[in-house]
Design an enzyme around this catalytic site. Structure first.
Site, mmCIF file in Angstrom:
data_model
loop_
_atom_site.group_PDB
_atom_site.id
_atom_site.type_symbol
_atom_site.label_atom_id
_atom_site.label_comp_id
_atom_site.label_asym_id
_atom_site.label_seq_id
_atom_site.Cartn_x
_atom_site.Cartn_y
_atom_site.Cartn_z
ATOM 1 N N GLY B 53 0.819 -1.200 0.000
ATOM 2 C CA GLY B 53 0.000 0.000 0.000
ATOM 3 C C GLY B 53 0.856 1.254 0.000
ATOM 4 N N SER B 54 0.276 2.366 -0.427
ATOM 5 C CA SER B 54 0.983 3.645 -0.382
ATOM 6 C C SER B 54 0.935 4.215 1.039
ATOM 7 C CB SER B 54 0.339 4.624 -1.372
ATOM 8 O OG SER B 54 0.496 4.146 -2.684
ATOM 9 N N GLY B 55 1.677 5.284 1.262
ATOM 10 C CA GLY B 55 1.679 5.919 2.578
ATOM 11 C C GLY B 55 2.920 5.606 3.393
ATOM 12 N N HIS B 56 3.814 4.752 2.831
ATOM 13 C CA HIS B 56 5.031 4.359 3.555
ATOM 14 C C HIS B 56 6.281 4.960 2.930
ATOM 15 C CE1 HIS B 56 2.576 1.580 5.756
ATOM 16 N NE2 HIS B 56 2.214 0.940 4.663
ATOM 17 N N ASP B 109 -2.052 -8.239 0.810
ATOM 18 C CA ASP B 109 -0.878 -8.516 -0.035
ATOM 19 C C ASP B 109 -0.734 -10.021 -0.270
ATOM 20 O OD1 ASP B 109 0.008 -5.802 -0.298
ATOM 21 O OD2 ASP B 109 0.714 -5.894 1.763
ATOM 22 N N HIS B 218 0.577 0.688 10.162
ATOM 23 C CA HIS B 218 -0.697 1.314 9.807
ATOM 24 C C HIS B 218 -1.426 1.724 11.076
ATOM 25 C CE1 HIS B 218 0.381 -1.841 6.882
ATOM 26 N NE2 HIS B 218 0.118 -0.890 6.010
#
Lengths: 217, 330
Positions: B53-56, B109, B218
């Site tokens: 996922g994005s955001g990392h 994932d 998260h």
């Protein structure tokens, strides 16, 4: 004996798509209480794309469900894309060569979806997810068929099982997904996946029942 | 929400555009808008892929480059890429010698990679996987299978990427990447929540004056919510579960990766490291190499994650090998 004509794929899918689009905001609200609030948005995105892809085509139930499955897997990431994608793909494969679907074949279709979903996820009843709706609903349907009940009565059992399963998630503590962050605090709220699964199974039962035809025994 | 965005629903696609414009020497487009591949010279080797996922940021796109990943699939913020995206990354990285997909242990994932692998198999692409499970706080030692993958993933990409660049076979790349992530123990500490732009409000809350030890990338729950301490005590609290997770003999060599979670100043990371180093010194552990900065973040979360990698000569050689990417160049 009652059966569903398998050439009705596009119409039945349109009704499934409709129920998700109508409940877009509601599903996100349910998700917002304990999840990240995007369930309605993601589901509506996937189902809307499928609607655009099948519009104007007269598809069999197999073709229509396959289209929904690949659209969901291709357009929704996270967990919901693969979960619902495999479920509908398993259903599609179970009706691949069927022109008509009787009560037993409908049960095989549901079980085909369930088996495909279990092939990709270890989620169990009690984890607070869509499995909590799906498993008791399908079990109730199969039990009704084994008891010799009619196709419509078994569809009613599917709906009742789905609703009870959905409601059972309210008192559960989430063990998977983002809601597991909340632990004890996830109790008291329905799981959004269990709610969308109940909407879909209920609509599938209604769409099927309204199209049942009777053949001479 | 004080953020630099356009339409909050388009942050991922808008960001991908920015990455490509900023670093055309690193990034090339693929058939999938959420998949980028290395734009440099293609050499005949095992392909290395990751995704998440994005955001990392800078994970995951920041680790595309020489001696690291060849192609990367990204999803919405904190949400797995689709199976289609992983499949396109496999295609983009495949040079006929197979693909090593090195990713972290999250439900979405796992499912999407599994589906993508099945699709790749039908196309004749051999994909093998290593799943990172380095977060010691996410499950006890006897339930390692349940642990989440966190910043140890970077060590796995570095070692796997170096092995592939050295010309190792797919089986050997997989063995070494697995060995690398098995040598990692990580733990996070969160001092504040984080906000997904499309939601517009914090994902959870950490009260002022408190900190959460063992928090996930998260915001998954940690092992303890405690009053905020000074950096010295925080370093001890983080080192404790890591040192208890495996045996470090006197004279053991390690690499240390101390990453900010997005909102903590880099000055404070170095300040924190000083106490981590004291603690490792006291145990007789030798630090061979350090990575300190924003390597694997959680949007705008305040806090840090600590990864200690127990090294042997094989891992040391691969960790020390040169690499070039946005997030890591040596």
């Amino acid at each position: 004996m009652q059966f569903l004509n398998a050439s009705n794929g596009t119409e039945i899918l349109d009704e499934l798509i409709g129920v998700i689009l109508e409940n877009r905001t509601y599903l996100s609200e349910v998700d917002g209480a304990i999840g990240d609030g995007d369930h309605g948005i993601n589901m509506a995105k996937g189902f809307r794309l499928c609607g655009e892809a099948i519009e104007g085509k007269q598809l069999s139930l197999h073709k229509a469900l396959s289209n929904l499955a690949t659209t969901l897997m291709g357009s929704i990431g996270g967990s919901m894309g693969p979960l619902y994608g495999s479920f509908f793909l398993g259903m599609a494969n179970a009706v691949k060569d069927k022109d008509t679907i009787d009560a037993k074949a409908f049960g095989d279709m549901l079980s085909g979806g369930q088996t495909a979903l279990q092939g990709i996820s270890d989620a169990q009843v009690g984890d607070k997810c869509l499995i909590d709706t799906l498993t008791p609903a399908i079990a109730a349907y199969q039990k009704a068929i084994e008891a010799g009940e009619s196709f419509p009565a078994a569809l009613q059992a599917l709906k009742t099982g789905a609703q009870q399963g959905r409601d059972s998630t309210k008192d559960l503590e989430a063990r998977i997904g983002r809601a597991s962050r909340l632990g004890e605090r996830s109790k008291g709220h329905l799981d959004a996946g269990a709610v969308s699964c109940c909407l879909l199974l209920t609509q599938l039962a209604d769409s099927t029942e309204s199209r049942l035809e009777t053949a001479a025994a | 929400m004080q953020r630099i965005i356009n339409d909050p629903d388009n942050v991922v696609d808008d960001a991908v555009k920015g990455y490509r414009r900023a670093s055309p020497d690193l990034y090339a487009a693929t058939e999938h808008p959420r998949v980028l591949k290395f734009s440099g010279e293609t050499v005949d080797k095992v392909g290395v892929v990751t995704g998440g996922g994005s955001g990392h940021e800078p994970a995951f796109l920041g680790y595309i480059g020489e001696g690291l990943c060849d192609a990367v699939a990204i999803g919405e913020v904190f949400s797995s890429p689709t199976a289609d995206a992983f499949l396109e990354a496999f295609r983009a990285a495949n040079r006929g010698q197979g693909v090593a997909c090195l990713y972290g242990n999250y439900a979405g994932d796992n499912m999407n990679v599994k589906l993508a692998r099945q699709m790749a198999e039908m196309e004749g692409i051999d994909v093998q996987t290593v799943v990172a499970r380095d977060d010691v706080a996410s499950a006890p030692a006897d339930q390692r299978d349940k642990r989440r993958g966190v910043a140890g993933e970077i060590i796995m990409w570095k070692v796997g990427g170096a092995a592939a660049a050295r010309g190792e076979s797919l089986d050997e790349v997989i063995r070494l990447a697995q060995k690398a992530v098995d040598a990692c123990s990580s733990i996070g500490v969160g001092l504040s929540s984080c906000t997904i732009p499309a939601n517009g409000k914090p994902n959870f809350s950490i009260d002022p004056g408190m900190m959460e030890l063992g928090i996930g990338h998260h915001g998954e729950p940690g092992i303890e919510v405690a009053p905020l301490t000074d950096a010295d005590a925080m370093a001890s609290a983080m080192c404790g579960p890591i040192l208890a997770d495996r045996t470090f003999e006197n004279g053991s060599e390690v690499a240390v990766l101390l990453s900010g979670l997005g909102a903590t100043p880099v000055m404070e990371l170095n300040l924190l490291y000083s106490h981590v180093a004291d603690r490792l010194d006291a145990e007789g552990i030798k630090v061979h190499r350090t990575y300190i900065g924003n390597y694997f973040t959680s949007l705008d979360m305040m806090g840090a994650s600590l990864t200690v990698v127990k090294l042997d000569d094989e891992l040391k050689a691969l960790l020390d090998a040169p690499c070039r990417s946005l997030a890591m160049t040596q």
